[in-house]
Scaffold this motif. Structure first.
Motif, PDB file in Angstrom:
ATOM      1  N   ARG A  78       0.756  -0.994  -0.113  1.00 56.05           N
ATOM      2  CA  ARG A  78      -0.154  -0.065   0.329  1.00 56.05           C
ATOM      3  C   ARG A  78       0.722   1.073   0.000  1.00 56.05           C
ATOM      4  O   ARG A  78       2.066   1.347   0.346  1.00 56.05           O
ATOM      5  N   ASP A 150      -8.244  -9.519   7.363  1.00 54.41           N
ATOM      6  CA  ASP A 150      -8.313  -8.745   7.824  1.00 54.41           C
ATOM      7  C   ASP A 150      -7.954  -7.576   8.102  1.00 54.41           C
ATOM      8  O   ASP A 150      -7.267  -6.995   6.946  1.00 54.41           O
ATOM      9  N   SER A 151      -8.456  -6.245   8.693  1.00 54.13           N
ATOM     10  CA  SER A 151      -8.522  -4.595   7.632  1.00 54.13           C
ATOM     11  C   SER A 151      -7.469  -4.267   8.052  1.00 54.13           C
ATOM     12  O   SER A 151      -7.286  -2.752   7.377  1.00 54.13           O
ATOM     13  N   SER A 152      -6.388  -4.668   8.256  1.00 52.63           N
ATOM     14  CA  SER A 152      -4.890  -3.732   8.480  1.00 52.63           C
ATOM     15  C   SER A 152      -4.215  -4.198   7.154  1.00 52.63           C
ATOM     16  O   SER A 152      -2.986  -4.049   7.000  1.00 52.63           O
ATOM     17  N   SER A 153      -4.318  -5.716   6.449  1.00 50.45           N
ATOM     18  CA  SER A 153      -3.479  -5.484   5.433  1.00 50.45           C
ATOM     19  C   SER A 153      -3.748  -5.171   4.864  1.00 50.45           C
ATOM     20  O   SER A 153      -4.712  -3.847   4.304  1.00 50.45           O
ATOM     21  N   GLY A 154      -2.345  -4.752   3.481  1.00 49.41           N
ATOM     22  CA  GLY A 154      -2.203  -3.836   2.417  1.00 49.41           C
ATOM     23  C   GLY A 154      -3.422  -4.358   1.315  1.00 49.41           C
ATOM     24  O   GLY A 154      -4.196  -2.991   0.484  1.00 49.41           O
ATOM     25  N   TYR A 156      -6.279  -5.885   1.917  1.00 45.79           N
ATOM     26  CA  TYR A 156      -7.140  -5.104   2.337  1.00 45.79           C
ATOM     27  C   TYR A 156      -7.860  -3.650   1.130  1.00 45.79           C
ATOM     28  O   TYR A 156      -8.579  -3.483   1.494  1.00 45.79           O
ATOM     29  N   GLU A 157      -6.709  -3.131   1.840  1.00 45.50           N
ATOM     30  CA  GLU A 157      -6.525  -1.445   2.367  1.00 45.50           C
ATOM     31  C   GLU A 157      -6.875  -0.828   0.715  1.00 45.50           C
ATOM     32  O   GLU A 157      -8.006  -0.481   0.140  1.00 45.50           O
ATOM     33  N   ASN A 160     -10.602  -2.531  -0.033  1.00 47.49           N
ATOM     34  CA  ASN A 160     -11.037  -1.904   0.302  1.00 47.49           C
ATOM     35  C   ASN A 160     -11.542  -0.353  -0.516  1.00 47.49           C
ATOM     36  O   ASN A 160     -13.406   0.491  -0.313  1.00 47.49           O
ATOM     37  N   GLU A 167     -16.184   1.924   2.675  1.00 45.55           N
ATOM     38  CA  GLU A 167     -17.354   1.493   3.213  1.00 45.55           C
ATOM     39  C   GLU A 167     -17.155   0.455   4.102  1.00 45.55           C
ATOM     40  O   GLU A 167     -16.057  -0.135   3.797  1.00 45.55           O
ATOM     41  N   LYS A 168     -17.447   0.357   5.763  1.00 41.71           N
ATOM     42  CA  LYS A 168     -17.353  -0.795   6.055  1.00 41.71           C
ATOM     43  C   LYS A 168     -17.835  -1.932   5.624  1.00 41.71           C
ATOM     44  O   LYS A 168     -18.929  -1.798   5.233  1.00 41.71           O
ATOM     45  N   VAL A 169     -16.940  -3.283   5.706  1.00 40.76           N
ATOM     46  CA  VAL A 169     -17.432  -4.264   5.692  1.00 40.76           C
ATOM     47  C   VAL A 169     -17.907  -5.005   6.731  1.00 40.76           C
ATOM     48  O   VAL A 169     -18.237  -4.843   7.660  1.00 40.76           O
ATOM     49  N   ARG A 170     -19.236  -5.467   6.341  1.00 44.81           N
ATOM     50  CA  ARG A 170     -19.956  -5.949   7.291  1.00 44.81           C
ATOM     51  C   ARG A 170     -19.692  -6.660   8.328  1.00 44.81           C
ATOM     52  O   ARG A 170     -18.555  -7.240   8.237  1.00 44.81           O
ATOM     53  N   ALA A 173     -18.282 -10.763   8.299  1.00 48.10           N
ATOM     54  CA  ALA A 173     -17.256 -11.580   7.698  1.00 48.10           C
ATOM     55  C   ALA A 173     -16.230 -11.958   7.790  1.00 48.10           C
ATOM     56  O   ALA A 173     -16.081 -11.440   8.820  1.00 48.10           O
ATOM     57  N   LEU A 175     -12.835 -12.852   8.841  1.00 45.74           N
ATOM     58  CA  LEU A 175     -11.473 -12.295   8.172  1.00 45.74           C
ATOM     59  C   LEU A 175     -10.593 -12.758   8.068  1.00 45.74           C
ATOM     60  O   LEU A 175     -10.116 -14.000   9.341  1.00 45.74           O
TER      61      LEU A 175
ATOM     62  N   TYR B  55     -10.706   2.223  10.397  1.00 44.10           N
ATOM     63  CA  TYR B  55     -11.691   2.923   9.077  1.00 44.10           C
ATOM     64  C   TYR B  55     -10.967   4.825  10.106  1.00 44.10           C
ATOM     65  O   TYR B  55     -10.261   4.460  11.393  1.00 44.10           O
ATOM     66  N   GLY B 223     -12.762 -15.015  12.113  1.00 47.25           N
ATOM     67  CA  GLY B 223     -12.132 -14.260  12.634  1.00 47.25           C
ATOM     68  C   GLY B 223     -13.723 -13.224  12.199  1.00 47.25           C
ATOM     69  O   GLY B 223     -12.777 -12.063  11.723  1.00 47.25           O
TER      70      GLY B 223
END
Lengths: 268, 292
Positions: A78, A150-154, A156-157, A160, A167-170, A173, A175, B55, B223
């Protein structure tokens, strides 16, 4: 007792050798790792006097090591973030980005799934929770099992930003911690949808076309495929010496062949 | 003489090294974890229901993660207590010498298997099975995690329980048998109560192992950072959150501090478990007259 001492001394030497004698240290993104490793091996074959050590750890680790001065090249999947730039400035480091390859993020489903194409809006609705059944996107019915990184992986970013417009993933979901884990889970789960780097595609899963465009090296390179991202190697300022030779090698025709061999898209 | 002195000081340093490590780890945990409590407030951090660390604005509520950890640990107990204590009883009371010589090392091998191997096993074999048997959309659930963690904790529970059982003095059994109790009655009414606190120590240390386990839960629980409402949905325990996100978190950011904050919570939980285990095992030694 003596034997143990020798072993300990040997281990200590090896540890120090990593720092004291290595010409170039590379750390960071696990996505870029295969490129860095393969390129380093080939480079060291050609230049035996230069020693390169390559480690993973993640994009965050790569960039923070560059800022801390514990590596010469920080790999990242990223772009560097605002806050990291500030930290770098405080320490007098000027991160410079080198795009070394392109990667397509393929949207994958279980091979038993009848759906073959999704519009990018549909992908967004699936991941944010507006669509939750395959019948809503033209498949045979069944709950959609959403799999994300997971929301901090490159990866993912990038996904996203490109697909979900931030927008937020449900929140229910699944991870997964790696590209490979996503592919394995999708392969084992009938109603699953996931995404993974181009290099991780296998026979076990089906890659969807997005907006009717197939995820392939050609479409990523031409910019047609909507979910494409660059992969970076960061250096402190303009590279020089061995670091420069290595970056030049990765960007050379020969280095880009290695990039392709590892399943990524070379820059032509 | 000189040699003896050298040995003594070497071992002194080694013994205090672990203390030094512990202090070092605690300092790092507190220094890096406390800022998040200041930023979000202790209550919001511990009882917030949303974990969206990257976020804008980020949300750092670890309640779903903490509940997931507790749930998976509880599930693991349901697996490892009957298996671990049961096999300890069999090994100590019923098995002949040859059986014991084969079974005990096998159970101990289980402890030596790397957790990533358990993770693969869970992901490729147990999860699809769970998915098919219970007709679930996906097999990576708290239930799957509980089974695997339970199996992983069996050696801990078994070997400590087995030790406890073997510490029960022979005179206890002889007295019971002499009073006319049969073997089964002796086992239930005398041996198990006498070894009871040792067995509980084993169970609590098994729990401690389950709550702190990382690699396997990362691979098999799916997860999803959602409030766990059932055993058959994906959950995200605290340890797997740290493992999955630490490599990518920006050093010094709130996210980074939040991950250390989770570490701090975990540290406190396992510390409590270990203190309880230590207290119980002391009582056990006193009760059996084994001294301190």
């Amino acid at each position: 007792m003596k034997k143990i001492m020798y072993i300990l001394a040997g281990l200590a030497l090896m540890l120090f050798a990593g720092n004291a004698f290595a010409g170039v240290t590379i750390k960071g993104s696990t996505t870029v790792l295969p490129i860095a490793q393969a390129a380093a091996e080939e480079f060291m074959d050609q230049n035996p006097e230069i020693d390169i050590s390559v480690q993973g750890g993640g994009s965050g680790v790569g960039i923070s090591s560059l800022i801390d001065g514990t590596c010469d090249i920080g790999d990242a999947s990223r772009a560097i973030k605002e806050q990291e730039l500030k930290q770098a400035a405080n320490k007098g480091i000027k991160p410079k980005a080198h795009v070394v390859a392109m990667d397509g993020i393929a949207v994958i489903v279980n091979s038993g799934n009848g759906v073959g194409n999704l519009k990018i809006e549909q992908i967004k609705d699936i991941y944010t929770g507006k669509i939750s059944d395959w019948s809503q996107v033209g498949g045979t019915g069944g709950k959609i099992v959403v799999i994300s990184r997971d929301s901090s992986s490159g990866t993912y970013e990038a996904f996203n930003e490109l697909a979900l417009k931030k927008e937020k993933v449900r929140n229910d979901a699944l991870l997964s911690a790696s590209n490979q884990a996503v592919v394995t889970t999708v392969a084992k789960t009938r109603g699953a949808i996931g995404y993974a780097g181009l290099g991780y595609l296998s026979e076990e899963v089906k890659a969807l076309t997005v907006n009717g465009i197939e995820c392939s090296k050609d479409t990523v390179l031409s910019g047609e495929y909507p979910l494409a991202r660059p992969l970076f190697m960061y250096t402190n300022g303009k590279p020089s010496g061995d670091v420069k030779s290595f970056i030049d090698f990765v960007l050379s025709a020969e280095g880009q062949i290695i990039v392709e061999e590892q399943g990524f898209v070379g820059l032509k | 003489m000189l040699k003896e002195k050298i040995y003594k000081s070497v071992f002194l340093v080694l013994a205090f090294a672990s203390l030094l490590f512990l202090v070092g780890i605690m300092v790092v945990l507190f220094l890096n974890g406390l800022p998040i409590f200041k930023e979000t407030g202790v209550f919001n951090f511990l009882f917030g229901r949303d974990w969206y660390p990257t976020y804008e604005p980020p949300e750092f509520g670890i309640l779903p993660l903490a509940l997931a950890s507790l749930m998976v640990t509880f599930g693991a107990l349901l697996v490892c207590v009957p298996l671990g204590v049961g096999s300890a009883l069999y090994l100590n009371e019923l098995a002949g010498h040859r059986q014991k010589a084969i079974l005990k090392p096998i159970i101990e091998i289980l402890a030596g298997i790397p957790s990533i191997v358990f993770g693969f096993f869970g992901m490729l074999i147990v999860a699809p099975l769970v998915q098919r048997i219970f007709n679930l959309p996906v097999g990576l659930t708290a239930f799957t995690g509980s089974i695997i963690l339970g199996i992983m904790a069996v050696p801990t529970v078994c070997s400590i329980s087995e030790d406890a059982l073997s510490y029960v003095p022979k005179s206890f059994r002889e007295a019971s048998l002499a009073l006319g109790a049969n073997r089964w009655q002796t086992l239930i009414k005398v041996v198990i109560p006498a070894a009871g606190s040792g067995i509980s120590t084993g169970i609590i240390l098994g729990m401690s192992r389950a709550v702190g386990e990382t690699m396997t839960v990362l691979m098999v629980t799916g997860g999803a950072a959602v409030m766990p409402k059932s055993f058959f949905i994906p959950v995200r325990p605290m340890t797997s959150t740290i493992a999955a996100e630490m490599g990518e978190a920006v050093v010094g950011s709130s996210h980074f501090h939040a991950l250390f904050g989770i570490g701090l919570v975990l540290f406190v939980i396992t510390l409590i478990f270990n203190i309880i285990a230590e207290m119980i095992s002391r009582r056990f030694r006193v009760k059996l007259g084994l001294g301190r």
